[in-house]
Design a protein around this motif. Sequence first.
Motif, PDB file in Angstrom:
ATOM      1  N   THR A   1       0.759  -1.060  -0.276  1.00 52.82           N
ATOM      2  CA  THR A   1       0.292  -0.084  -0.480  1.00 52.82           C
ATOM      3  C   THR A   1       0.719   1.602   0.165  1.00 52.82           C
ATOM      4  O   THR A   1       1.918   1.171   0.254  1.00 52.82           O
ATOM      5  N   THR A   2       0.115   2.447  -0.339  1.00 53.23           N
ATOM      6  CA  THR A   2       1.287   3.469  -0.309  1.00 53.23           C
ATOM      7  C   THR A   2       0.204   4.114   0.096  1.00 53.23           C
ATOM      8  O   THR A   2      -1.438   4.506  -0.413  1.00 53.23           O
ATOM      9  N   ASP A   3       0.636   6.268  -0.044  1.00 56.49           N
ATOM     10  CA  ASP A   3      -0.637   6.721   0.243  1.00 56.49           C
ATOM     11  C   ASP A   3      -0.561   7.735   0.000  1.00 56.49           C
ATOM     12  O   ASP A   3       0.629   7.139  -1.384  1.00 56.49           O
ATOM     13  N   ILE A   4      -1.164   9.433  -0.277  1.00 56.38           N
ATOM     14  CA  ILE A   4      -1.440   9.479  -1.497  1.00 56.38           C
ATOM     15  C   ILE A   4      -0.309  10.539  -1.579  1.00 56.38           C
ATOM     16  O   ILE A   4      -0.409  10.399  -3.030  1.00 56.38           O
ATOM     17  N   ALA A   5       0.162  11.287  -0.898  1.00 60.42           N
ATOM     18  CA  ALA A   5       1.831  11.856  -1.089  1.00 60.42           C
ATOM     19  C   ALA A   5       2.783  10.731  -2.468  1.00 60.42           C
ATOM     20  O   ALA A   5       2.778  11.193  -3.157  1.00 60.42           O
ATOM     21  N   THR A   6       2.749   9.640  -1.757  1.00 57.43           N
ATOM     22  CA  THR A   6       4.063   8.911  -2.710  1.00 57.43           C
ATOM     23  C   THR A   6       3.374   8.480  -3.119  1.00 57.43           C
ATOM     24  O   THR A   6       3.887   8.637  -4.354  1.00 57.43           O
ATOM     25  N   PHE A   7       2.220   8.313  -3.834  1.00 61.53           N
ATOM     26  CA  PHE A   7       1.582   7.685  -5.049  1.00 61.53           C
ATOM     27  C   PHE A   7       1.472   8.395  -6.014  1.00 61.53           C
ATOM     28  O   PHE A   7       2.121   8.652  -7.123  1.00 61.53           O
ATOM     29  N   ALA A   8       1.371  10.476  -5.159  1.00 63.88           N
ATOM     30  CA  ALA A   8       1.454  11.117  -7.211  1.00 63.88           C
ATOM     31  C   ALA A   8       2.989  11.520  -6.874  1.00 63.88           C
ATOM     32  O   ALA A   8       2.398  11.979  -8.565  1.00 63.88           O
ATOM     33  N   GLU A   9       3.513  11.377  -6.664  1.00 64.12           N
ATOM     34  CA  GLU A   9       5.052  11.044  -6.928  1.00 64.12           C
ATOM     35  C   GLU A   9       5.268  10.690  -8.373  1.00 64.12           C
ATOM     36  O   GLU A   9       5.950  10.103  -9.299  1.00 64.12           O
ATOM     37  N   ALA A  10       4.593   8.933  -7.988  1.00 63.99           N
ATOM     38  CA  ALA A  10       4.899   7.517  -8.445  1.00 63.99           C
ATOM     39  C   ALA A  10       3.940   7.667  -9.635  1.00 63.99           C
ATOM     40  O   ALA A  10       4.514   7.599 -11.396  1.00 63.99           O
ATOM     41  N   TYR A  11       2.966   8.827  -9.527  1.00 64.84           N
ATOM     42  CA  TYR A  11       1.848   9.261 -10.442  1.00 64.84           C
ATOM     43  C   TYR A  11       2.443  10.416 -11.525  1.00 64.84           C
ATOM     44  O   TYR A  11       2.405  10.113 -12.861  1.00 64.84           O
ATOM     45  N   ALA A  12       2.880  10.823 -11.636  1.00 65.20           N
ATOM     46  CA  ALA A  12       3.825  11.628 -12.166  1.00 65.20           C
ATOM     47  C   ALA A  12       4.815  11.298 -12.913  1.00 65.20           C
ATOM     48  O   ALA A  12       4.863  11.911 -14.657  1.00 65.20           O
ATOM     49  N   ALA A  13       5.422  10.485 -12.309  1.00 63.10           N
ATOM     50  CA  ALA A  13       6.362   9.608 -13.063  1.00 63.10           C
ATOM     51  C   ALA A  13       5.349   9.015 -14.244  1.00 63.10           C
ATOM     52  O   ALA A  13       7.092   8.580 -14.812  1.00 63.10           O
ATOM     53  N   GLY A  14       4.557   8.394 -14.424  1.00 62.91           N
ATOM     54  CA  GLY A  14       3.867   8.117 -15.548  1.00 62.91           C
ATOM     55  C   GLY A  14       3.782   6.470 -15.470  1.00 62.91           C
ATOM     56  O   GLY A  14       3.436   5.596 -16.163  1.00 62.91           O
ATOM     57  N   VAL A  15       3.526   6.151 -13.944  1.00 67.64           N
ATOM     58  CA  VAL A  15       3.442   4.561 -13.469  1.00 67.64           C
ATOM     59  C   VAL A  15       1.647   4.512 -13.939  1.00 67.64           C
ATOM     60  O   VAL A  15       1.421   4.919 -14.020  1.00 67.64           O
ATOM     61  N   PRO A  16       1.423   2.982 -14.499  1.00 71.27           N
ATOM     62  CA  PRO A  16       0.242   2.389 -14.944  1.00 71.27           C
ATOM     63  C   PRO A  16      -0.685   2.895 -13.685  1.00 71.27           C
ATOM     64  O   PRO A  16      -0.091   2.487 -12.282  1.00 71.27           O
ATOM     65  N   VAL A  17      -2.306   3.331 -13.418  1.00 74.91           N
ATOM     66  CA  VAL A  17      -2.690   3.202 -12.707  1.00 74.91           C
ATOM     67  C   VAL A  17      -4.438   2.686 -13.464  1.00 74.91           C
ATOM     68  O   VAL A  17      -4.883   3.001 -14.722  1.00 74.91           O
ATOM     69  N   VAL A  18      -5.385   1.381 -12.467  1.00 77.23           N
ATOM     70  CA  VAL A  18      -5.695   0.911 -12.495  1.00 77.23           C
ATOM     71  C   VAL A  18      -7.007   1.371 -11.302  1.00 77.23           C
ATOM     72  O   VAL A  18      -6.862   1.870 -10.607  1.00 77.23           O
ATOM     73  N   ASP A  19      -8.544   2.504 -12.190  1.00 79.06           N
ATOM     74  CA  ASP A  19      -9.349   2.604 -11.703  1.00 79.06           C
ATOM     75  C   ASP A  19     -10.384   0.834 -10.939  1.00 79.06           C
ATOM     76  O   ASP A  19     -10.949   1.111 -12.016  1.00 79.06           O
ATOM     77  N   VAL A  20     -10.507   0.899  -9.951  1.00 80.37           N
ATOM     78  CA  VAL A  20     -11.039   0.012 -10.052  1.00 80.37           C
ATOM     79  C   VAL A  20     -12.912   0.111  -9.602  1.00 80.37           C
ATOM     80  O   VAL A  20     -13.958  -0.582  -8.747  1.00 80.37           O
ATOM     81  N   ARG A  21     -13.201   1.287  -9.406  1.00 79.68           N
ATOM     82  CA  ARG A  21     -14.870   1.432  -9.406  1.00 79.68           C
ATOM     83  C   ARG A  21     -16.195   1.515 -11.016  1.00 79.68           C
ATOM     84  O   ARG A  21     -15.421   1.248 -11.638  1.00 79.68           O
ATOM     85  N   GLU A  22     -16.802   2.045 -10.384  1.00 83.87           N
ATOM     86  CA  GLU A  22     -17.725   1.437 -11.215  1.00 83.87           C
ATOM     87  C   GLU A  22     -17.907   2.670 -12.039  1.00 83.87           C
ATOM     88  O   GLU A  22     -17.444   3.135 -12.032  1.00 83.87           O
ATOM     89  N   PRO A  23     -17.606   1.912 -13.590  1.00 87.01           N
ATOM     90  CA  PRO A  23     -18.354   3.704 -14.336  1.00 87.01           C
ATOM     91  C   PRO A  23     -18.464   4.520 -13.893  1.00 87.01           C
ATOM     92  O   PRO A  23     -18.207   5.989 -14.766  1.00 87.01           O
ATOM     93  N   TYR A  24     -19.800   4.441 -13.765  1.00 86.89           N
ATOM     94  CA  TYR A  24     -20.726   5.995 -13.334  1.00 86.89           C
ATOM     95  C   TYR A  24     -19.648   6.736 -12.123  1.00 86.89           C
ATOM     96  O   TYR A  24     -19.585   8.075 -12.174  1.00 86.89           O
ATOM     97  N   GLU A  25     -19.048   5.959 -11.515  1.00 86.86           N
ATOM     98  CA  GLU A  25     -17.941   6.912 -10.528  1.00 86.86           C
ATOM     99  C   GLU A  25     -17.029   7.175 -11.253  1.00 86.86           C
ATOM    100  O   GLU A  25     -16.559   8.619 -10.993  1.00 86.86           O
ATOM    101  N   TYR A  26     -16.144   6.428 -11.990  1.00 79.28           N
ATOM    102  CA  TYR A  26     -15.530   6.983 -12.781  1.00 79.28           C
ATOM    103  C   TYR A  26     -15.821   8.435 -12.957  1.00 79.28           C
ATOM    104  O   TYR A  26     -14.788   9.169 -14.162  1.00 79.28           O
ATOM    105  N   GLU A  27     -16.368   8.373 -14.579  1.00 79.11           N
ATOM    106  CA  GLU A  27     -17.481   8.716 -15.241  1.00 79.11           C
ATOM    107  C   GLU A  27     -17.624  10.622 -14.470  1.00 79.11           C
ATOM    108  O   GLU A  27     -17.254  12.023 -14.874  1.00 79.11           O
TER     109      GLU A  27
END
Length: 108
Positions: free
Chosen positions: A4-30
């Motif tokens: 697991t990771t916290d938001i701050a650490t994730f934000a750094e990885a996200y900015a570096a271009g890591v792949p992200v999967v959103d497992v919510r329902e389509p209406y939540e994603y939209e």
Amino acid sequence: MPKTTDIATFAEAYAAGVPVVDVREPYEYEAGHLPGARLIPLGEVVARAGELDQDATTYVICQAGGRSLRAVEALDAAGYDVVNVEGGMSAWTAQGRPVELGPEQPQG
């Protein structure tokens, strides 16, 4: 034990271009998702695991962290390198971080 990771650490990885999967329902994603996140609802994660790159660390996010944790447990057991984003989109948006509205755009 799932990673697991916290938001701050994730934000750094996200900015570096890591792949992200959103497992919510389509209406939540939209209603608001991370730009570039791939939508794979929790109920489809096991069946669609082959869409993930087994050689990359993939971050998994949901609304608060519960569904993404379940997805990470399943994907980890299947041999994927996955990390749960604690706090999910609730924590992401609470910090004023960017979101995108609308349906998923085609990959590639």
